[in-house]
Design an enzyme around this catalytic site. Sequence first.
Site, PDB file in Angstrom:
ATOM      1  N   ASP A 517     -18.441   4.776  37.706  1.00  0.00           N
ATOM      2  CA  ASP A 517     -17.946   3.425  37.439  1.00  0.00           C
ATOM      3  C   ASP A 517     -19.053   2.514  36.925  1.00  0.00           C
ATOM      4  OD1 ASP A 517     -19.132   3.541  40.005  1.00  0.00           O
ATOM      5  OD2 ASP A 517     -18.232   1.618  40.520  1.00  0.00           O
ATOM      6  N   MET A 519     -21.528   3.724  34.951  1.00  0.00           N
ATOM      7  CA  MET A 519     -21.830   4.182  33.601  1.00  0.00           C
ATOM      8  C   MET A 519     -20.810   3.651  32.594  1.00  0.00           C
ATOM      9  SD  MET A 519     -23.180   8.105  33.956  1.00  0.00           S
ATOM     10  CE  MET A 519     -21.901   8.697  35.063  1.00  0.00           C
ATOM     11  N   CYS A 520     -19.578   3.436  33.029  1.00  0.00           N
ATOM     12  CA  CYS A 520     -18.538   2.905  32.148  1.00  0.00           C
ATOM     13  C   CYS A 520     -18.430   1.391  32.342  1.00  0.00           C
ATOM     14  CB  CYS A 520     -17.188   3.559  32.460  1.00  0.00           C
ATOM     15  SG  CYS A 520     -17.174   5.337  32.207  1.00  0.00           S
ATOM     16  N   THR A 521     -18.050   0.719  31.284  1.00  0.00           N
ATOM     17  CA  THR A 521     -17.841  -0.725  31.366  1.00  0.00           C
ATOM     18  C   THR A 521     -16.449  -0.966  31.920  1.00  0.00           C
ATOM     19  OG1 THR A 521     -19.247  -1.013  29.435  1.00  0.00           O
ATOM     20  CG2 THR A 521     -17.888  -2.880  30.072  1.00  0.00           C
TER      21      THR A 521
END
Length: 667
Positions: A517, A519-521
């Site tokens: 979570d 690493m992702c926007t």
Amino acid sequence: MAAEQPVLQFLPLSTSIAPSFWHALTSLKLHRLKLDDAPLELTGHYAKGRSVTDKTSGQTVGISGALELDEHSFQLDHVGASDAARTTATDRIRLKGTLRNFNTIEEFKQVDKARLLEELGDQIWHEMTSTASAPTHESLNPFLLITFADLKKYRYYYWCAFPALVQKPAWEVVEGWKEVDLSEQEKTFDEAVALLDEAGKAIPLEQVRTAWANDVPAQDPSSHLSALGWPVRNVLSYLSLSPSLSTPPIRTLRLIAKRPSVVGWEKNDKGKLGPRMADLAPLMDPTRLADQAVDLNLQLMRWRILPSLDLEKVKHTKCLLLGAGTLGCYVARTLMAWGVRKITLVDSSTVSFSNPVRQPLFEFADSLAGGKPKAATAAEALKRIYPGVDATGVELAIPMPGHPIPPTAVDSVRAQLDALEKLVNEHDVVYLLMDSRESRWLPTVMGAAKGKLVMNVALGFDTFLAMRHGLPPSDSAASRPVSTPAVPGAPYRGQLGCYYCNDIVAPMDSLSDRTLDQMCTVTRPGIASIASSTAVELMVSVLQHPLGARAPSDIAPPGDEPRGDGDKAVASPLGIVPHQIRGFLARFENLKITGQAYDRCTGCSQAILSAYRTDAFDLVQRACEDAKYLERLTGLDKLEEETEKMLTEGVEWDDDEEEAGENEDEF
């Protein structure tokens, strides 16, 4: 009883309107007329009628003149182009007319056309009966053109009228038509046309010694063997009615007590009285159509709402978008909607399967086979949407503080630095749209050092930040401490801060050792488009301000009382130009914040800019290798030491101050 004589016929004058006329009308409507429907002067020409011999059949073919209108038909003060230098052939006769361009198709259809024709009839009658001065062929033959320009579809509805007074009884031919030697100008009309008085007696047009004797026959646009051109009608009426001729050209004259009725509206292609339509869309290059259509939507803003909006400034602004992900896609689309023609996207990643639903410039096929490069794919998508945009995609990684450079990659990083610097130099506005804090550092330094307008957009889960980086108020790009604090609601005229001015630590590696979570926007889906659009709108507002990128923050609208330092605030035509806009989607509210420049900032302080100008690569390399280098360079390390020392020694608080603080918190 005298035999009935054939009635003299007149060949109606037709129009020949060049496409350039409609292009000129389009420009006139968009840039000058807007909603103004006042009458405008026009100038047209027609050629004299002539006959030619068909080489194949040997037959004589008549070629009649038509009223020709083109881009030169408009007057100098209308479209900014003069026809003074334009040479006119001797066989081209000039007529002057009036253009009435209506704003809606309903107005065009419902206008009182009979009244318009009657008004011109009054004008002609006055010319004929006035003794003040002799009329000219031009003044006796005004024309009227009514139009409606559908600029969204490039269709032009028009109807032209050539008013002529109706002669009763009609002119009659008392002698058959025959060829006349035009060198014998006095006999041109004498031997061709005559009048009949009420008793039926022939009235030859003898010994006409006025200018009409030479001019009228030569100005006939008709090539018909038994019909005169339409403009001759009013000339004949003048010859029979005018009290100003010193030698009456006609022996006996039946005077008309009142002005005759008027005719003259041109028939359409079906031979009926009705308007015509010129459809230029099929004749135009689709790319040019799209180009003009983009400008049309923006030009319409200036008609009623923003007449002072400088669209050319926006159109020619070159934008560099660092990041071609969710923010980059939305920013690019909004820039195109504002008419920006030059957009360069920079990214080092490829399209993944999760991207297309959130990033509107990508499709599912772009994520196959490992994914296409984001920057180039986004640029190609922009050109498919609008071929007129100059969109370029550049695959480039940006060096980041806290991310050490392997010895084998030193040359590569140096090349990346040079490439990024070249891109920043070539553009006017730099957008920071990356997904990490440290990736924005180097472009921030470059933008401050080169005096570029830097727009920064950052997202939280349900919050966003859209801001412009500050530049020194003077021509110097050096940052300096700010002595005057910002006052809420007042124009702040000190140096505005950058993205890092509120930090007390240097940007560092935030990408390593992260959960999925992180690493992702992870954001609410709608917040990216809101933040991106807000940033573009802020950029356009800044560009419209007289001071541009150095505009103070929170400028009062025109007409407001002076604020803050007492200067009269000058706003952008679009309104205020805040420094930062922080949005909170959970509360559906935005806050405007003004942040001052910080003299120990790791992005725009004097220490950083001096080091960058001295040796840019050395600064970048040290920042990448040593996470504390930027703090030492700017003095943030000393601030940290001072803070820790104060905490270690302890701070004695006054009881009264503590009580006041508690009450303040409760309030």
